[in-house]
Design a protein around this motif. Structure first.
Motif, PDB file in Angstrom:
ATOM      1  N   THR A 106       7.735   3.207   2.208  1.00 59.37           N
ATOM      2  CA  THR A 106       8.908   2.930   3.032  1.00 59.37           C
ATOM      3  C   THR A 106       9.343   4.203   3.744  1.00 59.37           C
ATOM      4  N   GLY A 107       9.431   4.139   5.071  1.00 59.14           N
ATOM      5  CA  GLY A 107       9.864   5.296   5.846  1.00 59.14           C
ATOM      6  C   GLY A 107       8.921   6.477   5.744  1.00 59.14           C
ATOM      7  N   THR A 126       6.564  -0.414   5.130  1.00 55.88           N
ATOM      8  CA  THR A 126       7.758  -0.740   5.904  1.00 55.88           C
ATOM      9  C   THR A 126       8.271   0.512   6.603  1.00 55.88           C
ATOM     10  N   ARG A 127       8.630   0.361   7.890  1.00 52.37           N
ATOM     11  CA  ARG A 127       9.227   1.451   8.679  1.00 52.37           C
ATOM     12  C   ARG A 127       8.454   2.762   8.521  1.00 52.37           C
ATOM     13  N   GLY A 147       8.664  -2.632  11.307  1.00 51.64           N
ATOM     14  CA  GLY A 147       8.863  -1.271  11.779  1.00 51.64           C
ATOM     15  C   GLY A 147       7.685  -0.347  11.537  1.00 51.64           C
TER      16      GLY A 147
END
Length: 223
Positions: A106-107, A126-127, A147
């Protein structure tokens, strides 16, 4: 065992880590540290420098990585079940042969990372930025992919069956034998679509603007 702000760069740490303890690394410099085969199940890495850190064959099941990171981290053949990576720089990281069941990113910055040849039932992204990454043969079947930038990534042989893309980019991605059957691509920037890429998207759902762009690129005007 806790390591707080320690300079552990270029050190061999495997023999220092007891297998029956949970280890916590906070703000440590692990540049080129040797953790080959280490027992790190449930370990936490917060804001650590991971430049070319060697985690090959390590047991990292349930580990948590938050912040920090570095170029060229090696996770080849490691156990990464239920591992979470949040806001970590994993550019050029190597995951070949790693067991990535239920792992999540994530990120994260995964530019040029190689996840091809990883094992397990899948991982979630994700992202995150996967520009130029190699995901050849990976499966994100049925996932909500939100994303994520796949620009110029190698997605050859990937399975995106029934996946939903939201705020994603696939510009210039390599799509040889990639499967998008029953996937929802309405939330993706598909980039320029030649005939080979169009074939890869067979069976997917796209929106009207995407369809108009595909037809316009072939000299067909929609009125």
């Amino acid at each position: 065992m806790n390591f707080d702000g320690e300079d552990l760069s270029r050190k061999s740490l495997t023999d220092r880590l007891a297998p029956d303890e949970t280890h916590f690394f906070q703000g440590c410099d692990l540049t080129e540290a040797d953790l080959w085969g280490a027992s790190l199940a449930g370990a936490r890495f917060e804001s650590c420098v991971l430049e070319q850190t060697d985690f090959r064959k390590a047991d990292l099941d349930g580990a948590v990585f938050s912040g920090g990171g570095g170029m060229g981290v090696r996770f080849s053949d490691a156990d990464l079940i239920d591992v979470t990576f949040t806001n970590v720089d994993l550019s050029s990281a190597q995951f070949g042969g790693a067991l990535l069941t239920d792992a999540s990113f994530t990120g994260c910055r995964l530019i040029g990372a190689s996840l091809t040849g990883s094992r397990g039932t899948g991982f979630k992204v994700t992202r995150s930025n996967l520009t130029l990454a190699n995901l050849g043969g990976c499966s994100m079947r049925g996932d909500l992919i939100e994303g994520v930038r796949f620009d110029e990534a190698d997605l050859s042989g990937c399975d995106f069956t029934e996946a939903t893309f939201s705020d994603c980019r696939l510009r210039g991605a390599k799509l040889l034998k990639t499967v998008f059957a029953r996937s929802d691509l309405r939330g993706a920037d598909l980039g320029e679509i030649d005939d080979a890429r169009l074939y890869a998207f067979a069976g997917a759902t796209i929106n009207r603007a995407q369809a108009d762009a595909i037809l316009a690129a072939r000299g067909i005007n929609v009125i």
